[in-house]
Write an enzyme that holds these catalytic residues in place. Structure first.
Site, short mmCIF file in Angstrom:
data_model
loop_
_atom_site.label_atom_id
_atom_site.label_comp_id
_atom_site.label_asym_id
_atom_site.label_seq_id
_atom_site.Cartn_x
_atom_site.Cartn_y
_atom_site.Cartn_z
N PHE A 216 6.27 1.49 -12.38
CA PHE A 216 6.70 0.39 -11.37
C PHE A 216 6.22 -0.75 -12.07
O PHE A 216 5.01 -0.89 -12.37
CB PHE A 216 5.90 0.50 -10.07
CG PHE A 216 6.64 -0.38 -9.12
CD1 PHE A 216 7.56 -0.12 -8.21
CD2 PHE A 216 6.21 -1.68 -9.13
CE1 PHE A 216 8.17 -0.94 -7.57
CE2 PHE A 216 6.77 -2.63 -8.24
CZ PHE A 216 7.77 -2.48 -7.31
N VAL A 217 7.06 -1.67 -12.82
CA VAL A 217 6.43 -2.89 -13.54
C VAL A 217 6.99 -4.08 -12.74
O VAL A 217 7.71 -4.24 -11.93
CB VAL A 217 7.27 -2.71 -14.83
CG1 VAL A 217 6.98 -1.88 -15.73
CG2 VAL A 217 8.88 -2.69 -14.76
N GLU B 166 20.87 -9.12 -16.38
CA GLU B 166 19.85 -7.95 -15.61
C GLU B 166 18.47 -8.04 -16.21
O GLU B 166 18.28 -8.10 -17.38
CB GLU B 166 20.38 -6.99 -15.32
CG GLU B 166 21.00 -6.64 -14.19
CD GLU B 166 20.23 -6.48 -12.85
OE1 GLU B 166 18.99 -7.21 -12.96
OE2 GLU B 166 20.69 -5.92 -11.86
N ASP B 167 17.37 -8.14 -15.25
CA ASP B 167 16.14 -7.75 -15.70
C ASP B 167 15.83 -6.56 -16.09
O ASP B 167 15.29 -5.94 -17.00
CB ASP B 167 15.09 -8.27 -14.83
CG ASP B 167 15.29 -7.85 -13.56
OD1 ASP B 167 16.37 -7.82 -13.19
OD2 ASP B 167 14.26 -8.09 -12.52
N LYS C 83 16.98 -11.73 -7.66
CA LYS C 83 16.43 -12.85 -8.16
C LYS C 83 15.77 -12.46 -9.36
O LYS C 83 15.37 -13.30 -10.42
CB LYS C 83 15.14 -13.04 -7.21
CG LYS C 83 15.49 -13.55 -6.01
CD LYS C 83 14.27 -13.54 -5.06
CE LYS C 83 14.40 -13.71 -3.55
NZ LYS C 83 13.23 -13.86 -2.73
N GLY C 84 15.48 -11.16 -10.00
CA GLY C 84 14.89 -10.54 -10.89
C GLY C 84 15.15 -11.35 -12.41
O GLY C 84 14.40 -11.48 -13.04
N ASP D 235 9.17 -8.43 -9.43
CA ASP D 235 8.13 -8.60 -8.46
C ASP D 235 7.70 -7.21 -7.70
O ASP D 235 8.41 -6.05 -7.84
CB ASP D 235 8.78 -9.23 -7.16
CG ASP D 235 9.82 -8.54 -6.34
OD1 ASP D 235 10.76 -7.82 -6.75
OD2 ASP D 235 9.56 -8.69 -5.24
N ARG E 212 6.27 -12.52 -10.03
CA ARG E 212 7.47 -12.78 -10.69
C ARG E 212 7.34 -13.77 -11.98
O ARG E 212 7.69 -13.83 -12.90
CB ARG E 212 8.53 -13.14 -9.91
CG ARG E 212 9.19 -12.55 -8.79
CD ARG E 212 10.33 -13.17 -8.40
NE ARG E 212 10.85 -12.21 -7.18
CZ ARG E 212 11.58 -11.57 -7.07
NH1 ARG E 212 11.97 -10.90 -8.06
NH2 ARG E 212 12.14 -10.96 -5.98
N LYS F 42 15.34 2.03 -17.47
CA LYS F 42 14.22 3.15 -17.22
C LYS F 42 15.48 4.33 -17.19
O LYS F 42 15.91 4.69 -15.88
CB LYS F 42 13.77 2.98 -15.73
CG LYS F 42 12.58 2.20 -15.60
CD LYS F 42 11.99 2.41 -14.09
CE LYS F 42 11.18 1.37 -13.86
NZ LYS F 42 10.72 1.57 -12.28
N ASP G 195 17.80 0.57 -13.19
CA ASP G 195 16.78 1.68 -12.62
C ASP G 195 17.96 2.93 -12.37
O ASP G 195 18.13 3.63 -13.20
CB ASP G 195 16.28 1.03 -11.54
CG ASP G 195 15.28 1.90 -10.93
OD1 ASP G 195 15.04 3.36 -11.14
OD2 ASP G 195 14.40 1.35 -10.31
C1 PRP Z 1 16.38 -4.84 -8.89
C2 PRP Z 1 16.77 -5.46 -10.63
C3 PRP Z 1 18.19 -4.89 -10.40
C4 PRP Z 1 18.38 -3.63 -9.57
C5 PRP Z 1 18.17 -2.53 -10.51
O1 PRP Z 1 16.51 -5.90 -8.14
O2 PRP Z 1 16.66 -6.60 -10.60
O3 PRP Z 1 19.20 -6.04 -9.82
O4 PRP Z 1 16.95 -3.53 -8.84
O5 PRP Z 1 18.39 -1.06 -9.88
P1 PRP Z 1 19.39 0.00 -9.85
O6 PRP Z 1 19.76 0.07 -11.19
O7 PRP Z 1 18.50 0.86 -9.02
O8 PRP Z 1 20.75 -0.34 -9.04
P2 PRP Z 1 15.83 -6.04 -6.52
O9 PRP Z 1 16.82 -5.20 -5.71
O10 PRP Z 1 14.54 -5.39 -6.50
O11 PRP Z 1 16.02 -7.36 -6.28
P3 PRP Z 1 15.13 -8.72 -6.92
O12 PRP Z 1 15.84 -8.78 -8.45
O13 PRP Z 1 15.66 -9.70 -6.13
O14 PRP Z 1 13.80 -8.56 -6.86
#
Ligand code: PRP
Length: 168
Positions: A146-147, A93-94, A37-38, A153, A159, A125, A97
């Protein structure tokens, strides 16, 4: 919560990214693919600041296998509704990580034979990376905080914040 990036800083950066992307894709139509969703707020702002024609689609992903394994795979819990063959595709992508989500998504989408496939991420990151992956267009590199906010979220909260905050 401590403010990390203000609404103004975020909007300025989204403008810079939109101009660069619009220049690189001038005269072409771009299919934006948001990772739910991010990414939904970033994608909404980016799309409205772009000057090339855009179409939009979304995916939602879930990881399976051991979460601690960098080889953990992803599956689509919401798949694309648009064929990619021959299209100029930009994954939105938001945050990057570990890099696992984007690495797998990129490979899966590449197999659908788009004309081009690029990635824009608002946040990165690099200190958390488990697999090698770089965005083609990047907003901000940040520390291992943690942002939340601007789509990101904590247990589905925050969000809708306009800035990006470090959760303490
Ligand atoms: C977050 C973010 C990316 C992913 C990045 O999504 O939006 O899609 O994690 O992490 P990575 O590089 O370790 O794979 P999340 O799983 O928190 O879902 P959301 O977007 O629905 O909150």
């Amino acid at each position: 919560m401590k403010l990390l990036l203000s609404e103004k800083q975020v909007q300025q950066k989204v403008g810079v990214l939109a101009r660069k992307i619009s220049k690189d894709f001038a005269g072409r139509e771009v299919l934006l693919i948001g990772v739910l969703k991010g990414a939904f707020i970033f994608m909404a702002d980016l799309a409205r600041k772009m000057t090339t024609p855009v179409k939009m689609d979304f995916v939602r992903l879930a990881s399976y296998g051991s979460e601690t394994q960098s080889s953990g795979k992803i599956k689509f819990t919401k798949n694309l509704e648009t064929p990619l063959r021959g299209k100029d595709v930009l994954i939105v992508e938001d945050i990057i990580d570990t890099g696992i989500t984007l690495k797998h998504l990129y490979q899966r989408l590449k197999a659908r034979k788009p004309r081009s496939l690029k990635v824009v991420a608002l946040l990165d990151k690099p200190g958390r990376r488990q697999v090698n992956f770089q965005a083609d267009y990047l907003g901000f590199r940040i520390e291992n905080h943690f942002v939340v906010g601007y789509g990101l979220d904590c247990a589905e909260q925050y969000r809708n914040l306009r800035g990006i905050y470090v959760l303490k």
